[in-house]
Structure formats: structure tokens, C-alpha cells
Design a protein around this motif. Structure first.
Motif, mmCIF file in Angstrom:
data_model
loop_
_atom_site.group_PDB
_atom_site.id
_atom_site.type_symbol
_atom_site.label_atom_id
_atom_site.label_comp_id
_atom_site.label_asym_id
_atom_site.label_seq_id
_atom_site.Cartn_x
_atom_site.Cartn_y
_atom_site.Cartn_z
ATOM 1 N N GLU A 128 -5.557 17.942 5.942
ATOM 2 C CA GLU A 128 -6.851 18.235 5.326
ATOM 3 C C GLU A 128 -7.674 19.063 6.295
ATOM 4 O OE1 GLU A 128 -8.464 14.352 4.747
ATOM 5 O OE2 GLU A 128 -8.911 14.047 6.860
ATOM 6 N N HIS A 129 -8.653 19.786 5.761
ATOM 7 C CA HIS A 129 -9.534 20.568 6.632
ATOM 8 C C HIS A 129 -10.588 19.656 7.233
ATOM 9 C CE1 HIS A 129 -11.772 23.730 8.399
ATOM 10 N NE2 HIS A 129 -12.792 23.649 7.557
ATOM 11 N N ARG A 130 -10.854 19.817 8.519
ATOM 12 C CA ARG A 130 -11.886 19.047 9.197
ATOM 13 C C ARG A 130 -12.922 19.992 9.781
ATOM 14 N NH1 ARG A 130 -9.164 13.887 12.330
ATOM 15 N NH2 ARG A 130 -7.972 13.096 10.562
ATOM 16 N N PRO A 176 -5.106 3.450 12.448
ATOM 17 C CA PRO A 176 -5.131 3.472 10.980
ATOM 18 C C PRO A 176 -4.983 4.900 10.468
ATOM 19 C CG PRO A 176 -7.356 3.205 11.834
ATOM 20 C CD PRO A 176 -6.440 3.127 13.023
ATOM 21 N N PHE A 177 -4.187 5.057 9.424
ATOM 22 C CA PHE A 177 -3.894 6.389 8.912
ATOM 23 C C PHE A 177 -4.648 6.650 7.616
ATOM 24 C CE2 PHE A 177 -0.599 3.481 7.365
ATOM 25 C CZ PHE A 177 -0.731 3.632 5.990
ATOM 26 N N ARG A 178 -4.714 7.931 7.250
ATOM 27 C CA ARG A 178 -5.277 8.341 5.971
ATOM 28 C C ARG A 178 -4.136 8.709 5.045
ATOM 29 N NH1 ARG A 178 -7.931 10.338 9.851
ATOM 30 N NH2 ARG A 178 -6.706 12.255 9.798
ATOM 31 N N VAL A 179 -4.287 8.346 3.776
ATOM 32 C CA VAL A 179 -3.247 8.620 2.798
ATOM 33 C C VAL A 179 -2.910 10.104 2.751
ATOM 34 C CG1 VAL A 179 -2.737 8.638 0.325
ATOM 35 C CG2 VAL A 179 -3.700 6.590 1.379
ATOM 36 N N LEU A 236 0.825 -1.203 0.000
ATOM 37 C CA LEU A 236 0.000 0.000 0.000
ATOM 38 C C LEU A 236 0.859 1.254 0.000
ATOM 39 C CD1 LEU A 236 -2.664 1.609 0.364
ATOM 40 C CD2 LEU A 236 -2.410 1.239 2.834
ATOM 41 N N LEU A 237 1.854 1.291 0.885
ATOM 42 C CA LEU A 237 2.706 2.468 0.980
ATOM 43 C C LEU A 237 3.524 2.670 -0.293
ATOM 44 C CD1 LEU A 237 3.968 2.037 4.650
ATOM 45 C CD2 LEU A 237 2.471 3.862 3.809
#
Length: 244
Positions: free
Chosen positions: A201-203, A120-123, A34-35
């Protein structure tokens, strides 16, 4: 056909590389694939390794621009200070970890700059943190270390903070937020600016408010307030009103 509404259907472009050479250390084959695939598509050159000892050996052999290191990789003993070889170059390191506390993270590839992303991380977050690490590692980008404001001190070599004699037990997100506020002391930062720095990213406003609230309880406990709110605009760090 429904017209596309600008700003509602568009997402910000993911951070991209420019051919930098990254070493990815991950024992899980699925995570490694994946990485590697994600980072290659983002414009990086990738080398893979599956153990801690091999990662240290590879860094000792050649210069990588950055190391992405999964802390669940086998052979953690390779990072014992007594056994770790002297490295000719200390690349920045992005740690992928299941822990939520900086103090529990031990692996080092020398005292270069480190950052953390929790699994778990986000890309988007991984790509954003890599971009920041690479940017800060460029010649001329070095900052005085440790960073400080009054009795607040941040040491990027170990990613730890203290207020006076009191150590601050910060999560990776809290550390990033505090660092962003500190290097922009007396400047009001919007929630969107904070979100992009902390998570890539904006949250929603609530996520930012909760993060600032947790950080404020740790930093300003039993001490004069350093973290302030400018209602309708954002947050800032300092001991007096920011310049507007």
C-alpha cells in the motif's frame, strides 16, 4: 448529500488470488481462523495445519502453490536439516514473524523463495506479498540467483544481502526495498511504487524517506554510494545517473 470525491474516499483494491492452493501453518487457533477466512475471501483455496512437523509432512505429500507459515508454530525441530524429509517440490513460503531481523529466521520447507511479514501484520501486506511470491514462482519468471550489481549481492534463497565481504543486516522491509531498487537498477522509482512493493500500500512520504535513509546507511557505509535521490521524482540504484 455530500458528493463523493474521487481519489479521497477510495482505497486501492486488495490483491486477489485465482484459486491457488495455499497451506497455512499456525498454532494459534484465532490466527489460523483469521488467515483462513481472509485468504478464502481473497480467492484462494486453503488447507490448515497447526504444527511444523505436520506442515512438512503435508508439503511432502502434495503440491501447494504457497505456504503461509507462522514462526510461532509449535515443533520447530521439524525444520532441522538432518530430520527434514526430501521434498519433491519446494513451494514459496511467506513467514509471519514477530522478529525484525532476517538472520533470526530458521524455518525452511526447502530452498524455495521466501518472504517475510512482521507481526502484527496488515491484511493488505500479507495479500500483496503472497501475490508477489506466486507471480515470481510462475514458469518463465525465474531470475538469475543471486542478484547483483557491482559488489552488491542479494540471495533470494536465504533473503540475505552483502556489499563486498560485508553482510547487510536488513529488516524484511529494507530487503524488499533493496531488491526492488536492484531489479530496477538505473530506473527512478516513485514513492508510491516503493510503498506498494514494500508494504502492499502507499504510505506517507515520511515513512518512505525514513526507510530509504536506514537502507542507505547500511548499503553505502564505507563504500561508493549506490542509492540515490532524484528530488521530486523518487529513488534509484546505480553508479551513474539513470537514463531519463
Amino acid at each position: 448529500m455530500t458528493a463523493r470525491r474521487p481519489g479521497l474516499d477510495e482505497r486501492p483494491a486488495l490483491a486477489r488470488g485465482a484459486g491457488q492452493h495455499l497451506l497455512v501453518a499456525a498454532g494459534d487457533p484465532d490466527l489460523a481462523e483469521l488467515l483462513a477466512t481472509t485468504l478464502e475471501l481473497a480467492g484462494y483455496r486453503i488447507s490448515l495445519t497447526g504444527t511444523g512437523a505436520e506442515a512438512v509432512a503435508r508439503v511432502a505429500e502434495r503440491r501447494f502453490d504457497l505456504v503461509v507459515f507462522d514462526t510461532d508454530v509449535p515443533d520447530q525441530g521439524a525444520f532441522d536439516r538432518e530430520r527434514r524429509p526430501e521434498l519433491p517440490y519446494r513451494p514459496p513460503v511467506l513467514l509471519l514473524t514477530g522478529y525484525d531481523s532476517l538472520d533470526r529466521l530458521v524455518p525452511e520447507l526447502g530452498p524455495g523463495r521466501r518472504d517475510y511479514v512482521t507481526k502484527p501484520f496488515r491484511v493488505a501486506e500479507v495479500l500483496a506479498r503472497i501475490q508477489v511470491l506466486l507471480r515470481d514462482a510462475r514458469p518463465g519468471r525465474a531470475r538469475r540467483n543471486p542478484l547483483h550489481y557491482g559488489d552488491l549481492v542479494l540471495d533470494d534463497t536465504v533473503c540475505r544481502a552483502r556489499r563486498g565481504a560485508r553482510a547487510l543486516d536488513l529488516t524484511p522491509a529494507e530487503y524488499r526495498l533493496l531488491r526492488h531498487l536492484l531489479v530496477n537498477a538505473h530506473r527512478v522509482l516513485s514513492k508510491e511504487q516503493i510503498g506498494r512493493c514494500v508494504w502492499g500500500e502507499h504510505r506517507g512520504d515520511n515513512a518512505i524517506e525514513q526507510l530509504v535513509s536506514r537502507l542507505r546507511r547500511k548499503v553505502d557505509r564505507d563504500a561508493p554510494a549506490l542509492i540515490h535521490t532524484r528530488r521530486g521524482f523518487g529513488y534509484w540504484l546505480g553508479g551513474a545517473d539513470p537514463a531519463v
